[in-house]
Design an enzyme around this catalytic site. Sequence first.
Site, PDB file in Angstrom:
ATOM      1  N   ASP A   1       0.840  -1.196   0.000  1.00 55.59           N
ATOM      2  CA  ASP A   1       0.000   0.000   0.000  1.00 55.59           C
ATOM      3  C   ASP A   1       0.881   1.254   0.000  1.00 55.59           C
ATOM      4  OD1 ASP A   1      -2.275   1.828   0.703  1.00 55.59           O
ATOM      5  OD2 ASP A   1      -3.312  -0.056   1.076  1.00 55.59           O
TER       6      ASP A   1
ATOM      7  N   HIS B   1      -3.570   6.195   3.333  1.00 53.65           N
ATOM      8  CA  HIS B   1      -4.282   5.003   2.861  1.00 53.65           C
ATOM      9  C   HIS B   1      -3.711   3.714   3.462  1.00 53.65           C
ATOM     10  CE1 HIS B   1      -5.703   2.036  -0.162  1.00 53.65           C
ATOM     11  NE2 HIS B   1      -6.709   2.862  -0.312  1.00 53.65           N
TER      12      HIS B   1
ATOM     13  N   SER C   1     -10.979  -0.781  -1.020  1.00 55.39           N
ATOM     14  CA  SER C   1      -9.699  -0.737  -0.302  1.00 55.39           C
ATOM     15  C   SER C   1      -9.870  -1.016   1.170  1.00 55.39           C
ATOM     16  CB  SER C   1      -9.082   0.663  -0.401  1.00 55.39           C
ATOM     17  OG  SER C   1      -8.331   0.807  -1.565  1.00 55.39           O
TER      18      SER C   1
END
Length: 765
Positions: free
Chosen positions: A140, A215, A545
């Site tokens: 990620d 994220h 996600s």
Amino acid sequence: MATKVQLFCLTLFLFLVSHNANTLQTYIVQLHPQGTTRSSYPTRLHWHLSFLQQIVSNEEDAFSRLLYSYRSAMEGFAAQLSETELQTLRSSPDVISVRPDKQLQVHTTYSYKFLGLDTSGDGAWYQSGFGRGTIIGVLDTGVWPESPSFDDEGMPPVPKKWRGICQAGQNFSSLNCNRKLIGARFFIKGHRVASVSPSANMIQEYVSPRDSTGHGTHTSSTAGGASVPTASVLGNGAGVARGMAPGAHIAVYKVCWFNGCYSSDILAAMDVAIRDGVDILSLSLGGFPLPLFDDFIAIGSFRAMEHGISVICAAGNNGPIQNSVANTAPWIATIGASTLDRRFPAVVRIGTGKLLYGESLSPGKQMPGSGSELKLVYVTGGNTGSEFCLRGSLPRSKVRGKMVVCDRGVNGRAEKGEAVKEAGGAAMILANTVINLEEDSVDAHVLPATLLGHAEAIHLKAYINSTRNPRARIIFGGTVIGRSRAPAVAEFSSRGPNLFDPSILKPDVIAPGVNIIAAWPQNLAPTGLPDDSRRVNFTVMSGTSMACPHVSGIAALIHAAHPHWSPAAIKSALMTTADTNDHMGKPIMDGNMPAMSFAIGAGHVNPRRAINPGLVYDIRPDEYIAHLCTLGYTRSEIFTITHKNVSCHEVLLINRGFSLNYPSISAVFKQGTRRKMITRRLTNVGSPNSIYSVEVKAPEGVKVIVKPRRLLFKHINQSLSYRIWFISRKRSSTKKMDFAEGHLTWAHSKNNFYRVRSPVSVTWK
Ligand SMILES: *[C@@H]1O[C@H](CO)[C@@H](O)[C@H](O)[C@H]1NC(C)=O
Ligand SMILES: *[C@@H]1O[C@H](CO)[C@@H](O)[C@H](O)[C@H]1NC(C)=O
Ligand SMILES: *[C@@H]1O[C@H](CO)[C@@H](O)[C@H](O)[C@H]1NC(C)=O
Ligand SMILES: *[C@@H]1O[C@H](CO)[C@@H](O)[C@H](O)[C@H]1NC(C)=O
Ligand SMILES: *[C@@H]1O[C@H](CO)[C@@H](O)[C@H](O)[C@H]1NC(C)=O
């Protein structure tokens, strides 16, 4: 007109550049693992470099062209090559394939620059002790190691098998790892050579495993974050935050940067993660659907699967469009997104007294002017994008002190709030359009704000249109849990059917992906916006996600409970125990219709049941090869994916009527066919001397016959097969594709807990 001409010139320029034979581009070169020239070189690196030395003028140049040398996820390398060099390389006998590097994205609902929002780990499934010792690798944007979610208090020691490292870099030291965050690495070469230098207002990018966008911190804490007793986003959603597998260790592989995630970097991370010793790989990223031999995530994860590693991927956020589901390789678990039953009501009361239901994470009461009645304005007309509240599009004279209506889309949701605030607006109503319908991702806006679904937005606009003095107030209701129907399918969650392989139903399962609250970098605002000065430890985000790491964490729980299970067995456990009803016992909804399996796959993950599924559909790695043969892939395409040189003619001769032992069932009637036979094999992982009998709900238009109808398992680990005949009652005469669905369940004769359910999908092509 001027802009049009300029645009044309620019396009032409790019066209010329990309066809210049001397321009360097990144390519991923796959080699034959038993290449004829391999033995002439002392090391693999020497061998890989030899290909570059043949085409580049001197040795030094050759080395500078090499980005990565791969061995575990694939045999080969990534290098910068010109068009001419490419031709020479292609003709080399040991070269299997040469493919350009690809740019992928993280799967948040608006990934336009990862300036996203928030979402959280739903700790409801937490089973203490499970997940202990399992290693989850997360590919990620990196990690914020100081977040309380990565505290290692109470964690067991780092597993002995761990071979990874804690790679130091910008604002990241090797001391940033601990017994929770056991590894961290970054892979930037593919991104660096593909990206022009970031523009001036670009957020700071750390050249290290440190997360500059949030994220990766969010997803890795969702998968395996520690318990944090006082998590909330500015007072909303307050409670204990914990990952799905709080006992698991996390290893972070940073492959996504401000410009996206490049295949060459992703493959390099998978290559190393396989050797590092991860048990689970979690990838909340991807692109559009691809044939498997063109998809490096599929290729890398095939090798990972052979090493016993479960690969869990986000399905993508391109729903509700059909055929949008990505990451569909049958050895990957593909995860769609669902809603939680946690709501953040923020109702709009318009001048007529009518109430319009909205939702908001905006800290209502804490903000000045919040809750009071304001003049309402919706700035349309012109072509500045003012209806979307683009930055600089709102005339101060029109919006100052008012509540501004902004259409969803084009720019980020939180960015709209900032544009309104900058122009002097006092509050904002985000109005969904036909694109988002009733989708309700909330954000920690910089001003009092709420989000209305499409139906309510129509009422709001009609009201504004109907009066000279439109007024409204937002009534913030805090956090409400358990009163709404959930889970439901998230509007944005990518849908089947599986574009390149309709015989495998995708997505596999859905998991929470809307308004998830999880860890966040401590130097970022909850909106991720550079001008927002608020700081938080947690924020809310939405996307597949966010759904993906929920399942990665649950897979870690299953792995901890059953360390010898294959990735296929773990996936089977996740799928055959998934819920198809919501918490009110009614079918999971997709908008105002019951959800189809193209939206939910086998259903909504149920970790309590998945730990103990009774029976599993297991798959050996060589069975995937036979499956690829049924897809009509060529010998070299199959070699690219599997590194096995097979004759499909022979494989299919030995495996007559082969069907992959997948936990869901998809029958495709090709033009003119009326009958189809599919086989499955169940392995007993429950209790000895178990009798199961089959229950079938046949899809409409099809007769389904299952033989045998009862299976008696004497022992644990015993496998038994059955056959399913599908007989179509209609001709596939119509030009249009047609679908129908049902399900098939093996029910234990005594133990109600064991119900092994598969969705059944039928397609007439
Ligand atoms: C990164 O490190 C530099 C130098 O040590 C320091 O000045 C800066 O504040 C750090 N930035 C962040 C966001 O930690
Ligand atoms: C507003 O009213 C005008 C005229 O009555 C109509 O043409 C227009 O479509 C309306 N707009 C909205 C958003 O309802
Ligand atoms: C965030 O976590 C740190 C470390 O646990 C703590 O000191 C700080 O007060 C927290 N900040 C907020 C806003 O809760
Ligand atoms: C695969 O085997 C065939 C026949 O045995 C051979 O001709 C071919 O070169 C092999 N291909 C690869 C990629 O090894
Ligand atoms: C089932 O098979 C697994 C893996 O092969 C083995 O570890 C386990 O002991 C077996 N269980 C029984 C009851 O035979």
